[in-house]
Design a protein around this motif. Structure first.
Motif, mmCIF file in Angstrom:
data_model
loop_
_atom_site.group_PDB
_atom_site.id
_atom_site.type_symbol
_atom_site.label_atom_id
_atom_site.label_comp_id
_atom_site.label_asym_id
_atom_site.label_seq_id
_atom_site.Cartn_x
_atom_site.Cartn_y
_atom_site.Cartn_z
ATOM 1 N N PRO A 1 0.817 -1.217 0.000
ATOM 2 C CA PRO A 1 0.000 0.000 0.000
ATOM 3 C C PRO A 1 0.850 1.265 0.000
ATOM 4 N N ASP A 2 0.249 2.340 -0.481
ATOM 5 C CA ASP A 2 0.871 3.664 -0.474
ATOM 6 C C ASP A 2 0.009 4.565 0.395
ATOM 7 N N LEU A 3 0.586 5.102 1.466
ATOM 8 C CA LEU A 3 -0.160 5.920 2.417
ATOM 9 C C LEU A 3 0.243 7.377 2.293
ATOM 10 N N LYS A 4 -0.699 8.247 2.579
ATOM 11 C CA LYS A 4 -0.455 9.686 2.575
ATOM 12 C C LYS A 4 -1.099 10.268 3.830
ATOM 13 N N LEU A 5 -0.295 10.974 4.617
ATOM 14 C CA LEU A 5 -0.743 11.546 5.880
ATOM 15 C C LEU A 5 -0.716 13.058 5.790
ATOM 16 N N GLY A 6 -1.830 13.685 6.146
ATOM 17 C CA GLY A 6 -1.925 15.134 6.151
ATOM 18 C C GLY A 6 -2.124 15.663 7.559
ATOM 19 N N LEU A 7 -1.293 16.610 7.970
ATOM 20 C CA LEU A 7 -1.378 17.218 9.289
ATOM 21 C C LEU A 7 -1.748 18.690 9.155
ATOM 22 N N ASN A 8 -2.084 19.305 10.254
ATOM 23 C CA ASN A 8 -2.447 20.723 10.222
ATOM 24 C C ASN A 8 -1.236 21.622 10.432
ATOM 25 N N ASP A 9 -0.082 21.213 9.876
ATOM 26 C CA ASP A 9 1.088 22.074 9.968
ATOM 27 C C ASP A 9 0.977 23.198 8.933
ATOM 28 N N LYS A 10 1.496 24.341 9.304
ATOM 29 C CA LYS A 10 1.314 25.562 8.513
ATOM 30 C C LYS A 10 1.898 25.438 7.114
ATOM 31 N N ILE A 11 3.118 24.918 7.010
ATOM 32 C CA ILE A 11 3.787 24.836 5.711
ATOM 33 C C ILE A 11 3.050 23.871 4.796
ATOM 34 N N GLY A 12 2.593 22.738 5.351
ATOM 35 C CA GLY A 12 1.903 21.756 4.533
ATOM 36 C C GLY A 12 0.592 22.266 3.975
ATOM 37 N N ILE A 13 -0.177 22.983 4.795
ATOM 38 C CA ILE A 13 -1.461 23.515 4.328
ATOM 39 C C ILE A 13 -1.254 24.591 3.275
ATOM 40 N N GLU A 14 -0.257 25.472 3.476
ATOM 41 C CA GLU A 14 0.008 26.513 2.482
ATOM 42 C C GLU A 14 0.472 25.913 1.159
ATOM 43 N N LYS A 15 1.304 24.868 1.210
ATOM 44 C CA LYS A 15 1.771 24.227 -0.020
ATOM 45 C C LYS A 15 0.638 23.533 -0.741
ATOM 46 N N LEU B 1 11.081 11.442 0.973
ATOM 47 C CA LEU B 1 11.543 12.793 1.277
ATOM 48 C C LEU B 1 11.439 13.716 0.067
ATOM 49 N N THR B 2 11.582 13.166 -1.126
ATOM 50 C CA THR B 2 11.459 13.997 -2.328
ATOM 51 C C THR B 2 10.061 14.576 -2.439
ATOM 52 N N ARG B 3 9.059 13.750 -2.208
ATOM 53 C CA ARG B 3 7.685 14.238 -2.258
ATOM 54 C C ARG B 3 7.395 15.179 -1.099
ATOM 55 N N PHE B 4 8.008 14.933 0.051
ATOM 56 C CA PHE B 4 7.776 15.827 1.178
ATOM 57 C C PHE B 4 8.361 17.203 0.911
ATOM 58 N N ASN B 5 9.538 17.263 0.296
ATOM 59 C CA ASN B 5 10.159 18.560 -0.006
ATOM 60 C C ASN B 5 9.372 19.336 -1.051
ATOM 61 N N GLU C 1 5.878 18.635 -2.029
ATOM 62 C CA GLU C 1 4.457 18.775 -1.738
ATOM 63 C C GLU C 1 4.156 18.998 -0.260
ATOM 64 N N LYS C 2 5.153 18.786 0.608
ATOM 65 C CA LYS C 2 4.981 18.926 2.055
ATOM 66 C C LYS C 2 3.905 17.983 2.602
ATOM 67 N N THR C 3 3.802 16.795 1.999
ATOM 68 C CA THR C 3 2.919 15.761 2.509
ATOM 69 C C THR C 3 3.759 14.535 2.861
ATOM 70 N N VAL C 4 3.339 13.820 3.885
ATOM 71 C CA VAL C 4 4.062 12.639 4.347
ATOM 72 C C VAL C 4 3.531 11.430 3.573
ATOM 73 N N SER C 5 4.276 10.995 2.569
ATOM 74 C CA SER C 5 3.896 9.850 1.747
ATOM 75 C C SER C 5 4.882 8.719 2.012
ATOM 76 N N PHE C 6 4.354 7.496 2.124
ATOM 77 C CA PHE C 6 5.230 6.382 2.483
ATOM 78 C C PHE C 6 4.557 5.044 2.212
ATOM 79 N N VAL C 7 5.406 4.046 2.009
ATOM 80 C CA VAL C 7 4.984 2.646 1.997
ATOM 81 C C VAL C 7 5.380 2.076 3.348
ATOM 82 N N PRO C 8 4.433 1.731 4.210
ATOM 83 C CA PRO C 8 4.762 1.441 5.605
ATOM 84 C C PRO C 8 5.361 0.055 5.795
ATOM 85 N N PRO C 9 6.213 -0.098 6.798
ATOM 86 C CA PRO C 9 6.613 -1.450 7.214
ATOM 87 C C PRO C 9 5.418 -2.194 7.794
ATOM 88 N N ASP C 10 5.544 -3.486 7.888
ATOM 89 C CA ASP C 10 4.474 -4.292 8.466
ATOM 90 C C ASP C 10 4.596 -4.291 9.984
#
Length: 438
Positions: A217-231, A259-263, A265-274
Motif C-alpha cells: 500500500p501507499d499511504l499519505k498523511l496530512g497534518l495541520n502544519d502551517k507549511i503543509g497547508i500553504e503548499k 523525502l522527495t515528495r515531502f520537499n 508537496e509537504k505531505t508525508v507519503s510512504f509505503v509502511p513497514p508491516d
C-alpha cells in the motif's frame, strides 16, 4: 564520514578472541593484543568506550559476556561505529533465537563470518536489515534451548527486496481485515513560576503507527502544519482555509517516508513497514496548550510549622479527563507530621522523597481541585541552611488531547487491489518535565 573500520573483533571477558574479521591492511593482526594489554588488563573498560593506542582508535562495547571491538586507523565517525555494533548484534540475535553471548558465537562462527562479509565491505557498513539478509542468507543459526522459535519465514523474490526501493517491507502480505492504527504521543516540558508565568515550555512528540495492510500500500498523511497547508493550497490554486495551524520544528522521519515528495508537496507519503514502527518525531516551541496550571502557596510559620496550599486547574475541555495525575510537593527533610484536606483524590507524605504526594486517578477538565496541608517540622540546631524549595513536579496522561494542537487532517491508503481499510487515530499527552517553582 562512514566508519571505515580496519578490523572487528569479538572477545570474551578473559580477552580471548572468539572471532575476528580484517577489512583493511592498514593495521596489524596483533592490534587486539594492544587492546588486551592497555585496556582490559588495566581495568579501564568502564572509563571511556573510545581509546587511542599506537595511532589506532578502538571503539568497544560489551554485550552480555562478549566485547565487540572495532579498530580504525583514520578519523572515523564514532556514532556510526556504535550504531553499526548495535544493529549487527540485533541481526545476530535474529539468527540465534534472541541470544548473543560467547556460546552463541562459538556455535555459529561459520554463519557469523558469512554475515560479516555481507554487512561490511572494505570497512564500510552495508545493509544490516534482518528481513533483507534472511532472504538470501537462509542458513539457520544454532539456537539456545531457551530462545523463542522463529516466526518469520523466508519469502521469495529476494532480488526485488534487496535492490528495490521498499527494503523494509516484504511482498505477499495478506490480512482478512486491513487496519491502520495511528497514535500521536506528546510530552510536555514546562518550567513555571510560582505566580503562574511560563519560564520555559516546549513539546516533543512522535507519531507511532501499527499497520496490518495487505499487498504493497501507499499511504499519505496530512497534518495541520502551517507549511503543509500553504503548499497544498498553492498546488490546488485554492485559498488557504481558516483554522489553527502549527509550526513543526526538528522533524525526523522513518526511512520509509518519501523525502522527495515531502520537499516538493509537504505531505508525508510512504509505503509502511508491516507491524509497529515510529513514523516521525517533532518538536514545538510556540503556541503550546498547557493541560494544567498549578498555583502553589507556601507559608513558613516559624521554624516548626508550614502551611501548604496548592490549586491545580485543568485547562482542557470539560468533556475530557486526565488519568494517573500525581502532584509531588516538596517539603523540608525535617518534616515530622502532616495533615491533609483535599477536594479530590488522596494525599500522603512520602519520607523517602521528602514530598507530599497527591494522586488523582481521574481528573475531569475545567475543574480546580485543591490541597491544603499543615506540616510540622522538627527544630534542629544542626540544620542551619535555609530550605531551597525544590519545584513541584507533575505526572499525568491526557487522552485525546495534544498540547501542540497537532491534528490529523487525513490518512489515505491506496493499494492496487482497491480494498477498504479501517483507520484509527488516537491522541495522548503526557508529562515530560512538568515543574512549578515554589
Amino acid at each position: 564520514m562512514p566508519v571505515a573500520a580496519s578490523a572487528i573483533y569479538f572477545l570474551n571477558l578473559r580477552g580471548d578472541v572468539l572471532i575476528n574479521r580484517l577489512y583493511r591492511d592498514d593495521v596489524g593482526r596483533n592490534m587486539v593484543d594492544a587492546f588486551r594489554i592497555h585496556i582490559m588488563q588495566t581495568k579501564e573498560l568502564g572509563t571511556c568506550p573510545v581509546r587511542q593506542i599506537g595511532g589506532c582508535s578502538f571503539f568497544y562495547m560489551r554485550i552480555s559476556n562478549v566485547y565487540v571491538v572495532i579498530v580504525v586507523n583514520s578519523n572515523a565517525n564514532v556514532a556510526c561505529a556504535f550504531k553499526f555494533v548495535v544493529e549487527a548484534v540485533t541481526l545476530f540475535k535474529s539468527y540465534f533465537g534472541g541470544t548473543f553471548d560467547e556460546d552463541a558465537i562459538r556455535n555459529n562462527f561459520v554463519l557469523i563470518y558469512e554475515l560479516l562479509d555481507e554487512i561490511m565491505d572494505f570497512g564500510y557498513p552495508q545493509n544490516l536489515s534482518p528481513e533483507i539478509l534472511k532472504l538470501y542468507i537462509t542458513q539457520e543459526g544454532v539456537r539456545s534451548p531457551f530462545s523463542s522459535k522463529p516466526t518469520d519465514k523466508p519469502v521469495p523474490n529476494a532480488t526485488l527486496q534487496v535492490t528495490g526501493a521498499v527494503g523494509w517491507r516484504r511482498e505477499g502480505l495478506v490480512y482478512k481485515k486491513n487496519e491502520v492504527f495511528l497514535d500521536i504521543v506528546e510530552s510536555v516540558n514546562l518550567l513555571m513560576s510560582s505566580k503562574g508565568s511560563v519560564l520555559r515550555c516546549d513539546v516533543t512528540g512522535k507519531i507511532l503507527m501499527k499497520c496490518f495492510l495487505s499487498g504493497m500500500p501507499d499511504l499519505k498523511l496530512g497534518l495541520n502544519d502551517k507549511i503543509g497547508i500553504e503548499k497544498e493550497s498553492q498546488l490546488k490554486n485554492r485559498p488557504t482555509k481558516s483554522g489553527k495551524t502549527i509550526e513543526l520544528d526538528d522533524v525526523t522521519f522513518h526511512q520509509c517516508v518519501n523525502l522527495t515528495r515531502f520537499n516538493s508537496e509537504k505531505t508525508v507519503s510512504f509505503v509502511p513497514p508491516d507491524g509497529e514502527f515510529e513514523l516521525m518525531k517533532y518538536r514545538i516551541t510556540e503556541g503550546v496548550n498547557l493541560p494544567f496550571r498549578v498555583l502553589p502557596t507556601i507559608k513558613e510559620l516559624g521554624r516548626t510549622r508550614m502551611e501548604v496550599n496548592v490549586k491545580v486547574k485543568s485547562v482542557f475541555g470539560a468533556k475530557m479527563f486526565a488519568l494517573g495525575v500525581v502532584v509531588k510537593i516538596p517539603v523540608p527533610k525535617q518534616t515530622a507530621k502532616t495533615s491533609f484536606q483535599v477536594t479530590s483524590g488522596r494525599a500522603k507524605y512520602n519520607a523517602a522523597i521528602d514530598c507530599l504526594v497527591w494522586k488523582i486517578k481521574k481528573f475531569p477538565g475545567q475543574t480546580e481541585p485543591t490541597l491544603s496541608a499543615e506540616v510540622e517540622l522538627i527544630s534542629t540546631m544542626a540544620e542551619k541552611k535555609s530550605w531551597t524549595r525544590p519545584p513541584i513536579q507533575m505526572e499525568f496522561q491526557v487522552p485525546m488531547f495534544t498540547a501542540s494542537g497537532l491534528r490529523v487532517r487525513f490518512l489515505k491508503v491506496w493499494e492496487k487491489s482497491g480494498y477498504n481499510t479501517v483507520e484509527w487515530v488516537r491522541y495522548i499527552t503526557k508529562a515530560g518535565s512538568y515543574e512549578i517553582r515554589l
